[in-house]
Design a protein around this motif. Structure first.
Motif, PDB file in Angstrom:
ATOM      1  N   GLY A   1     -11.471 -16.733   9.642  1.00  0.00           N
ATOM      2  CA  GLY A   1     -11.395 -18.144   9.309  1.00  0.00           C
ATOM      3  C   GLY A   1     -10.091 -18.673   8.757  1.00  0.00           C
ATOM      4  N   THR A   2      -9.014 -17.897   8.769  1.00  0.00           N
ATOM      5  CA  THR A   2      -7.729 -18.464   8.366  1.00  0.00           C
ATOM      6  C   THR A   2      -6.620 -17.974   9.300  1.00  0.00           C
ATOM      7  N   ALA A   3      -5.820 -18.927   9.776  1.00  0.00           N
ATOM      8  CA  ALA A   3      -4.682 -18.610  10.640  1.00  0.00           C
ATOM      9  C   ALA A   3      -3.418 -18.354   9.827  1.00  0.00           C
ATOM     10  N   ASP A   4      -3.511 -18.471   8.514  1.00  0.00           N
ATOM     11  CA  ASP A   4      -2.351 -18.310   7.633  1.00  0.00           C
ATOM     12  C   ASP A   4      -1.789 -16.891   7.749  1.00  0.00           C
ATOM     13  N   PRO A   5      -0.469 -16.765   7.935  1.00  0.00           N
ATOM     14  CA  PRO A   5       0.133 -15.418   8.018  1.00  0.00           C
ATOM     15  C   PRO A   5      -0.159 -14.556   6.796  1.00  0.00           C
ATOM     16  N   ARG A   6      -0.450 -15.196   5.653  1.00  0.00           N
ATOM     17  CA  ARG A   6      -0.719 -14.414   4.444  1.00  0.00           C
ATOM     18  C   ARG A   6      -2.017 -13.611   4.562  1.00  0.00           C
ATOM     19  N   ALA A   7      -2.920 -14.021   5.467  1.00  0.00           N
ATOM     20  CA  ALA A   7      -4.124 -13.218   5.703  1.00  0.00           C
ATOM     21  C   ALA A   7      -3.745 -11.871   6.332  1.00  0.00           C
ATOM     22  N   ASP A   8      -2.751 -11.897   7.236  1.00  0.00           N
ATOM     23  CA  ASP A   8      -2.254 -10.655   7.841  1.00  0.00           C
ATOM     24  C   ASP A   8      -1.678  -9.756   6.749  1.00  0.00           C
ATOM     25  N   VAL A   9      -0.871 -10.359   5.878  1.00  0.00           N
ATOM     26  CA  VAL A   9      -0.216  -9.611   4.810  1.00  0.00           C
ATOM     27  C   VAL A   9      -1.255  -9.023   3.856  1.00  0.00           C
ATOM     28  N   GLU A  10      -2.309  -9.788   3.579  1.00  0.00           N
ATOM     29  CA  GLU A  10      -3.351  -9.309   2.667  1.00  0.00           C
ATOM     30  C   GLU A  10      -4.003  -8.036   3.200  1.00  0.00           C
ATOM     31  N   VAL A  11      -4.328  -8.023   4.492  1.00  0.00           N
ATOM     32  CA  VAL A  11      -4.971  -6.851   5.087  1.00  0.00           C
ATOM     33  C   VAL A  11      -4.017  -5.651   5.094  1.00  0.00           C
ATOM     34  N   ILE A  12      -2.755  -5.904   5.447  1.00  0.00           N
ATOM     35  CA  ILE A  12      -1.772  -4.815   5.456  1.00  0.00           C
ATOM     36  C   ILE A  12      -1.570  -4.273   4.039  1.00  0.00           C
ATOM     37  N   ALA A  13      -1.485  -5.174   3.065  1.00  0.00           N
ATOM     38  CA  ALA A  13      -1.279  -4.747   1.670  1.00  0.00           C
ATOM     39  C   ALA A  13      -2.464  -3.929   1.166  1.00  0.00           C
ATOM     40  N   LEU A  14      -3.669  -4.339   1.537  1.00  0.00           N
ATOM     41  CA  LEU A  14      -4.861  -3.572   1.148  1.00  0.00           C
ATOM     42  C   LEU A  14      -4.779  -2.151   1.708  1.00  0.00           C
ATOM     43  N   LEU A  15      -4.439  -2.022   2.990  1.00  0.00           N
ATOM     44  CA  LEU A  15      -4.319  -0.696   3.600  1.00  0.00           C
ATOM     45  C   LEU A  15      -3.229   0.128   2.922  1.00  0.00           C
ATOM     46  N   TRP A  16      -2.072  -0.487   2.706  1.00  0.00           N
ATOM     47  CA  TRP A  16      -0.935   0.231   2.118  1.00  0.00           C
ATOM     48  C   TRP A  16      -1.267   0.724   0.712  1.00  0.00           C
ATOM     49  N   ARG A  17      -1.906  -0.133  -0.084  1.00  0.00           N
ATOM     50  CA  ARG A  17      -2.194   0.246  -1.469  1.00  0.00           C
ATOM     51  C   ARG A  17      -3.321   1.268  -1.548  1.00  0.00           C
ATOM     52  N   LEU A  18      -4.292   1.156  -0.637  1.00  0.00           N
ATOM     53  CA  LEU A  18      -5.358   2.150  -0.577  1.00  0.00           C
ATOM     54  C   LEU A  18      -4.787   3.527  -0.246  1.00  0.00           C
ATOM     55  N   LEU A  19      -3.968   3.612   0.794  1.00  0.00           N
ATOM     56  CA  LEU A  19      -3.410   4.902   1.204  1.00  0.00           C
ATOM     57  C   LEU A  19      -2.454   5.457   0.150  1.00  0.00           C
ATOM     58  N   SER A  20      -1.715   4.564  -0.500  1.00  0.00           N
ATOM     59  CA  SER A  20      -0.812   5.001  -1.573  1.00  0.00           C
ATOM     60  C   SER A  20      -1.611   5.530  -2.759  1.00  0.00           C
ATOM     61  N   ASP A  21      -2.724   4.871  -3.067  1.00  0.00           N
ATOM     62  CA  ASP A  21      -3.583   5.303  -4.165  1.00  0.00           C
ATOM     63  C   ASP A  21      -4.180   6.682  -3.876  1.00  0.00           C
ATOM     64  N   LEU A  22      -4.463   6.949  -2.604  1.00  0.00           N
ATOM     65  CA  LEU A  22      -4.980   8.264  -2.203  1.00  0.00           C
ATOM     66  C   LEU A  22      -3.881   9.329  -2.172  1.00  0.00           C
ATOM     67  N   LYS A  23      -2.638   8.893  -2.463  1.00  0.00           N
ATOM     68  CA  LYS A  23      -1.467   9.782  -2.545  1.00  0.00           C
ATOM     69  C   LYS A  23      -1.173  10.480  -1.218  1.00  0.00           C
ATOM     70  N   LEU A  24      -1.390   9.770  -0.099  1.00  0.00           N
ATOM     71  CA  LEU A  24      -0.947  10.319   1.184  1.00  0.00           C
ATOM     72  C   LEU A  24       0.576  10.335   1.210  1.00  0.00           C
ATOM     73  N   PRO A  25       1.170  11.443   1.637  1.00  0.00           N
ATOM     74  CA  PRO A  25       2.629  11.555   1.587  1.00  0.00           C
ATOM     75  C   PRO A  25       3.307  10.893   2.787  1.00  0.00           C
ATOM     76  N   SER A  26       4.547  10.500   2.584  1.00  0.00           N
ATOM     77  CA  SER A  26       5.445  10.064   3.669  1.00  0.00           C
ATOM     78  C   SER A  26       4.833   8.981   4.550  1.00  0.00           C
ATOM     79  N   LEU A  27       4.372   7.899   3.949  1.00  0.00           N
ATOM     80  CA  LEU A  27       3.767   6.807   4.708  1.00  0.00           C
ATOM     81  C   LEU A  27       4.834   5.917   5.333  1.00  0.00           C
TER      82      LEU A  27
END
Length: 281
Positions: free
Chosen positions: A115-141
């Motif tokens: 329901g939103t065409a705003d580019p920030r929705a894309d960034v929100e999903v990417i940021a969620l993935l990045w922070r989740l994987l970083s929190d899991l301490k996956l190396p060399s992302l």
């Protein structure tokens, strides 16, 4: 380990305002053919499909987006305030060739933002993935990102790419030769070294993008820089699903060998409409 990963994913999803949805393990086969794309590897070769007692063709879910969109339409969620954000976790099924990192029943965590065409929705999903994987301490992302433009952009690009590929048809693997007419963008994503070398000088989709598509992507990159998430541009990143447009992304970890992707996704502004729902970015 399973519980630790799932609880971490659920915690981050809730922090970002996503709510859990549970979709069926199997759906009507036509749902995946219409959404994922009839000429994709998943639909052509990898789905587990069987006949129900009444003759209906059913398929074990190979991914979670199509079922979530089907539920969104079927339960008339568009009548509720937008945007709406969902997450899911559970087993998915693909008839993969057995190899390290590829399981025929694999587990996936995913999110969908309606329901939103705003580019920030894309960034929100990417940021969620990045922070989740970083929190899991996956190396060399590494975050790789590309702009697939709109459907009209890809249609304008297609004849240029097909003409280039046909001139070099003999150099491609059998899979890529078959894709030249059916799904030429996927040739760019082939992992066979000879195919990659043959497409090195291929025309770039970036040269056919509309100003609107360029502006959307520039906003996404600017926002990622603003919140400190590093990325690299990858013009070959087209993903294996037909429904993507504009932003597409993939996160890899160099410590996993050949099958190194740990998370991926993209925008799919036309999918709800394609499956019979209202226009919903």
């Amino acid at each position: 380990r399973w519980r630790f990963i799932e609880e971490t994913a659920r915690r981050w999803a809730l922090v970002y305002g996503f709510h859990e949805i549970r979709v069926p393990i199997f759906e009507v086969t036509a749902l995946f053919a219409r959404s994922i794309g009839a000429s994709t590897d998943i639909v052509e070769k990898e789905m587990y499909t069987f006949q129900d007692r009444d003759g209906t063709s059913l398929t074990l879910r190979p991914e979670g987006t199509a079922g979530t969109v089907r539920a969104y339409i079927e339960h008339n969620r568009a009548a509720d305030p937008l945007p709406q954000k969902y997450f899911y976790t559970g087993p998915m099924f693909r008839h993969e060739r057995p190899q390290a990192g590829r399981l025929r029943q694999f587990h996936q965590f995913g999110v969908e933002s309606f329901g939103t065409a705003d580019p920030r929705a894309d960034v929100e999903v990417i940021a969620l993935l990045w922070r989740l994987l970083s929190d899991l301490k996956l190396p060399s992302l590494t975050l790789e990102i590309n702009n697939l433009g709109y459907a009209a952009d890809r249609e304008a690009y297609r004849p240029h790419l097909v003409a280039y590929l046909k001139q070099r048809e003999e150099t491609f693997c059998g899979n890529c030769r078959r894709r030249i007419d059916a799904n030429p963008l996927r040739v760019l994503d082939c992992k066979v070294p000879e195919c990659r070398a043959a497409t090195e000088a291929a025309p770039r989709l970036a040269d056919c993008l509309s100003e609107q598509a360029r502006a959307h992507f520039a906003s996404v990159l600017g926002e990622l820089e603003a919140i400190g998430i590093p990325y690299s541009l990858n013009h070959r990143l087209v993903r294996g699903l037909d429904y993507y447009c504009l932003t597409t992304f993939e996160v890899t970890s160099t410590s996993l060998g050949a099958q190194n992707a740990v998370g991926a996704g993209g925008r799919y502004d036309a999918l709800v409409e394609t499956l019979g729902g209202p226009v919903t970015p």
